[in-house]
Design a protein around this motif. Structure first.
Motif, PDB file in Angstrom:
ATOM      1  N   TYR A 152       0.799  -1.230   0.000  1.00 35.41           N
ATOM      2  CA  TYR A 152       0.000   0.000   0.000  1.00 35.41           C
ATOM      3  C   TYR A 152       0.828   1.276   0.000  1.00 35.41           C
ATOM      4  N   ARG A 153       2.072   1.171  -0.499  1.00 32.12           N
ATOM      5  CA  ARG A 153       2.957   2.343  -0.454  1.00 32.12           C
ATOM      6  C   ARG A 153       2.457   3.492  -1.318  1.00 32.12           C
ATOM      7  N   ASP A 154       1.572   3.151  -2.280  1.00 37.04           N
ATOM      8  CA  ASP A 154       1.072   4.215  -3.161  1.00 37.04           C
ATOM      9  C   ASP A 154      -0.028   5.060  -2.500  1.00 37.04           C
ATOM     10  N   LEU A 155      -0.477   4.652  -1.313  1.00 36.02           N
ATOM     11  CA  LEU A 155      -1.588   5.393  -0.696  1.00 36.02           C
ATOM     12  C   LEU A 155      -1.167   6.752  -0.131  1.00 36.02           C
ATOM     13  N   ALA A 156       0.046   6.816   0.393  1.00 29.36           N
ATOM     14  CA  ALA A 156       0.547   8.079   0.962  1.00 29.36           C
ATOM     15  C   ALA A 156       2.051   7.952   1.155  1.00 29.36           C
ATOM     16  N   PRO A 157       2.802   9.048   0.968  1.00 32.24           N
ATOM     17  CA  PRO A 157       4.253   8.949   1.157  1.00 32.24           C
ATOM     18  C   PRO A 157       4.637   8.790   2.631  1.00 32.24           C
ATOM     19  N   GLN A 158       5.757   8.110   2.861  1.00 37.78           N
ATOM     20  CA  GLN A 158       6.290   7.986   4.224  1.00 37.78           C
ATOM     21  C   GLN A 158       6.552   9.383   4.776  1.00 37.78           C
ATOM     22  N   GLY A 159       6.198   9.603   6.019  1.00 34.35           N
ATOM     23  CA  GLY A 159       6.398  10.910   6.640  1.00 34.35           C
ATOM     24  C   GLY A 159       5.158  11.790   6.571  1.00 34.35           C
ATOM     25  N   SER A 160       4.181  11.391   5.756  1.00 28.08           N
ATOM     26  CA  SER A 160       3.017  12.267   5.573  1.00 28.08           C
ATOM     27  C   SER A 160       1.936  12.049   6.637  1.00 28.08           C
ATOM     28  N   LEU A 161       2.026  10.955   7.393  1.00 30.84           N
ATOM     29  CA  LEU A 161       1.039  10.678   8.436  1.00 30.84           C
ATOM     30  C   LEU A 161       1.817  10.396   9.731  1.00 30.84           C
ATOM     31  N   PRO A 162       2.472  11.442  10.254  1.00 30.84           N
ATOM     32  CA  PRO A 162       3.496  11.244  11.293  1.00 30.84           C
ATOM     33  C   PRO A 162       2.980  10.621  12.590  1.00 30.84           C
ATOM     34  N   GLU A 163       1.753  10.966  12.993  1.00 29.82           N
ATOM     35  CA  GLU A 163       1.265  10.411  14.273  1.00 29.82           C
ATOM     36  C   GLU A 163       1.040   8.906  14.159  1.00 29.82           C
ATOM     37  N   SER A 164       0.555   8.460  13.021  1.00 28.75           N
ATOM     38  CA  SER A 164       0.357   7.019  12.818  1.00 28.75           C
ATOM     39  C   SER A 164       1.703   6.310  12.792  1.00 28.75           C
ATOM     40  N   GLU A 165       2.678   6.925  12.141  1.00 26.01           N
ATOM     41  CA  GLU A 165       3.988   6.302  12.017  1.00 26.01           C
ATOM     42  C   GLU A 165       4.663   6.200  13.387  1.00 26.01           C
ATOM     43  N   LYS A 166       4.500   7.259  14.194  1.00 28.23           N
ATOM     44  CA  LYS A 166       5.109   7.262  15.525  1.00 28.23           C
ATOM     45  C   LYS A 166       4.401   6.257  16.438  1.00 28.23           C
ATOM     46  N   ALA A 167       3.082   6.237  16.382  1.00 25.90           N
ATOM     47  CA  ALA A 167       2.318   5.304  17.222  1.00 25.90           C
ATOM     48  C   ALA A 167       2.738   3.861  16.928  1.00 25.90           C
ATOM     49  N   ALA A 168       2.940   3.555  15.651  1.00 26.93           N
ATOM     50  CA  ALA A 168       3.307   2.188  15.264  1.00 26.93           C
ATOM     51  C   ALA A 168       4.626   1.755  15.923  1.00 26.93           C
ATOM     52  N   GLN A 169       5.454   2.723  16.265  1.00 30.14           N
ATOM     53  CA  GLN A 169       6.741   2.387  16.902  1.00 30.14           C
ATOM     54  C   GLN A 169       6.645   2.332  18.418  1.00 30.14           C
ATOM     55  N   GLU A 170       5.547   2.841  18.980  1.00 32.51           N
ATOM     56  CA  GLU A 170       5.505   3.007  20.443  1.00 32.51           C
ATOM     57  C   GLU A 170       4.409   2.224  21.159  1.00 32.51           C
ATOM     58  N   VAL A 171       3.459   1.641  20.420  1.00 36.21           N
ATOM     59  CA  VAL A 171       2.342   0.988  21.110  1.00 36.21           C
ATOM     60  C   VAL A 171       2.649  -0.467  21.471  1.00 36.21           C
ATOM     61  N   LEU A 172       2.035  -0.904  22.553  1.00 35.88           N
ATOM     62  CA  LEU A 172       2.177  -2.292  22.994  1.00 35.88           C
ATOM     63  C   LEU A 172       0.907  -2.705  23.736  1.00 35.88           C
ATOM     64  N   SER A 173       0.324  -3.818  23.314  1.00 33.90           N
ATOM     65  CA  SER A 173      -0.893  -4.305  23.971  1.00 33.90           C
ATOM     66  C   SER A 173      -0.530  -5.376  24.995  1.00 33.90           C
ATOM     67  N   LEU A 174      -1.112  -5.256  26.176  1.00 36.17           N
ATOM     68  CA  LEU A 174      -0.839  -6.181  27.288  1.00 36.17           C
ATOM     69  C   LEU A 174      -1.954  -7.227  27.392  1.00 36.17           C
ATOM     70  N   PRO A 175      -1.733  -8.296  28.168  1.00 37.87           N
ATOM     71  CA  PRO A 175      -2.784  -9.315  28.307  1.00 37.87           C
ATOM     72  C   PRO A 175      -4.122  -8.680  28.701  1.00 37.87           C
ATOM     73  N   MET A 176      -5.161  -9.034  27.989  1.00 37.16           N
ATOM     74  CA  MET A 176      -6.493  -8.487  28.260  1.00 37.16           C
ATOM     75  C   MET A 176      -7.548  -9.464  27.787  1.00 37.16           C
ATOM     76  N   HIS A 177      -8.266 -10.048  28.722  1.00 34.49           N
ATOM     77  CA  HIS A 177      -9.429 -10.878  28.418  1.00 34.49           C
ATOM     78  C   HIS A 177     -10.184 -11.066  29.728  1.00 34.49           C
ATOM     79  N   PRO A 178     -11.487 -11.385  29.656  1.00 34.32           N
ATOM     80  CA  PRO A 178     -12.295 -11.380  30.875  1.00 34.32           C
ATOM     81  C   PRO A 178     -11.907 -12.443  31.892  1.00 34.32           C
ATOM     82  N   PHE A 179     -11.110 -13.427  31.500  1.00 32.61           N
ATOM     83  CA  PHE A 179     -10.750 -14.490  32.439  1.00 32.61           C
ATOM     84  C   PHE A 179      -9.393 -14.243  33.097  1.00 32.61           C
TER      85      PHE A 179
END
Ligand SMILES: *Cc1c(COP(=O)(O)O)cnc(C)c1O
Length: 373
Positions: free
Chosen positions: A327-354
């Motif tokens: 999907y590189r043709d959708l937008a150039p790298q650097g053009s959606l900076p918050e998404s790019e930064k979030a992708a480097q910083e997010v982490l999901s921890l164990p989460m389920h009702p049990f």
């Protein structure tokens, strides 16, 4: 050392085994395996739970999204505005409808589409907005709806992660269920979602009888009466009776499971504050924590440390859509900076009702040890 998985589906099955085995046995004996009374009953129960007039079950969440777009009349020549920070199915659905995805950046606090960017993405070809309620938190629908109304655009919600989430116009009002906040919504019942089948499954909600009728036709070969086809380019996307029967056992537990997830989120919030950025719960949202996703510049090292110490975790998502090879043709790298930064910083921890309180404590303790070192 006891392992703590990010999700525990076997545990869920063991808890409901008697009821699920009985439901499965009932379907196997019935001779009716696709559609039929179990599927109709599930659609009625979902419609009542979500206060949504029409529910159309389909074979997956991805199907729900693209069939809903087509049923809304979105097609070739149209543009659909969405977020790059999502599971790729959101973008694929737009392509399968024949339309062009146009990406706008996210709000770094909620990770949801930032409405202030909508204006810059608007063109003469814009037909619809496809907001994602990421991690189980509704997108800022008041602003998105106002923009859509002003420019006569349709709204399809990607509610795949948000079954049972509410959008509250005023703080702490009971709120409106996700799935009732646009013209139509697509939900996924993939096994790891808050309400999961034991296979692929999904559904569409809408309050429009026209969209509902079109969606049903598209999902069933353009046909209402067997071997009579009134709509071209129909498709086959159906829910099977086994999945419906299993989902009917689980649906009555969903509210209490979501409540339990919210309780676990409060324990994490308390235990992890000052260490990582804990999830922001917007004042308008009843967040159902499909994922409990924290943010830290130390993400990669923390991920490795958790793994070494038996704590399951995962990155949702390591690459925004426009940085994916396909999907590189959708937008150039650097053009959606918050998404790019979030992708480097997010982490999901164990989460389920049990997940037990003691396990939550162990996760918190492990994160503490990482930052103490
Ligand atoms: C799971 C998911 C989908 C797709 O659902 P499937 O049932 O796997 O096809 C779409 N969008 C989002 C945001 C999802 O999390």
């Amino acid at each position: 050392m006891l392992m703590i998985p990010i999700i525990d589906l076997q545990r869920e099955y063991q808890t409901l085994k008697t009821q699920i085995d009985a439901a499965v046995g009932r379907v196997l004996a019935s001779g009716s395996y696709i559609g039929g009374p179990e599927v109709s009953a599930l659609e009625a129960e979902l419609s009542s739970y979500l206060s949504s007039p029409y529910v159309i079950t389909v074979a997956s969440g991805t199907d729900a999204l693209f069939i809903a777009l087509r049923a809304m009349g979105v097609g070739p020549g149209d543009e659909v505005i969405t977020t790059p920070f999502t599971f790729i199915a959101t973008v694929e659905a737009i392509q399968h409808a024949g339309a062009k995805p146009v990406l706008v950046d996210i709000d770094p606090q909620t990770f949801n589409l930032e409405p202030a960017h909508l204006e810059s993405a608007l063109s003469e070809r814009t037909r619809a907005i496809l907001p994602v309620h990421l991690y189980g938190q509704p997108a800022p629908m008041r602003e998105i709806r106002a923009f859509a109304q002003q420019h006569r655009l349709l709204i399809l919600e990607d509610a795949a992660q948000a079954i049972g989430a509410r959008y509250c116009a005023v703080d702490r009002e009971p709120g409106r269920m996700a799935g009732n906040l646009g013209d139509a919504a697509g939900f996924s019942l993939y096994p790891t979602k808050n309400l999961g089948a034991y296979g692929d499954a999904g559904f569409i909600t809408t309050s429009s009888p026209q969209i509902a009728e079109e969606a049903r036709l598209i999902a069933a070969h353009g046909s209402k009466m067997r071997y009579h086809h009134i709509r071209p380019a129909g498709y086959t996307s159906r829910l099977d009776a086994l999945q419906a029967a299993i989902l009917r056992v689980k649906l009555p537990y969903l509210e209490s499971w979501n409540t339990r997830r919210r309780h676990i989120a409060r324990l994490y919030d308390e235990g992890l504050k000052n260490l990582v950025e804990t999830p922001y719960q917007a004042p308008y949202s009843y967040h159902i924590y499909h994922q409990y996703t924290v943010r830290t510049p130390e993400r990669d090292r923390l991920l490795a440390f958790l793994k070494e110490n038996g704590v399951g975790s995962s990155v949702h998502y390591p690459l925004p859509a426009h940085l994916q090879p396909a999907y590189r043709d959708l937008a150039p790298q650097g053009s959606l900076p918050e998404s790019e930064k979030a992708a480097q910083e997010v982490l999901s921890l164990p989460m389920h009702p049990f997940l037990e309180d003691a396990q939550v404590e162990q996760v918190i303790e492990t994160v503490r040890r990482f930052f103490a070192a």
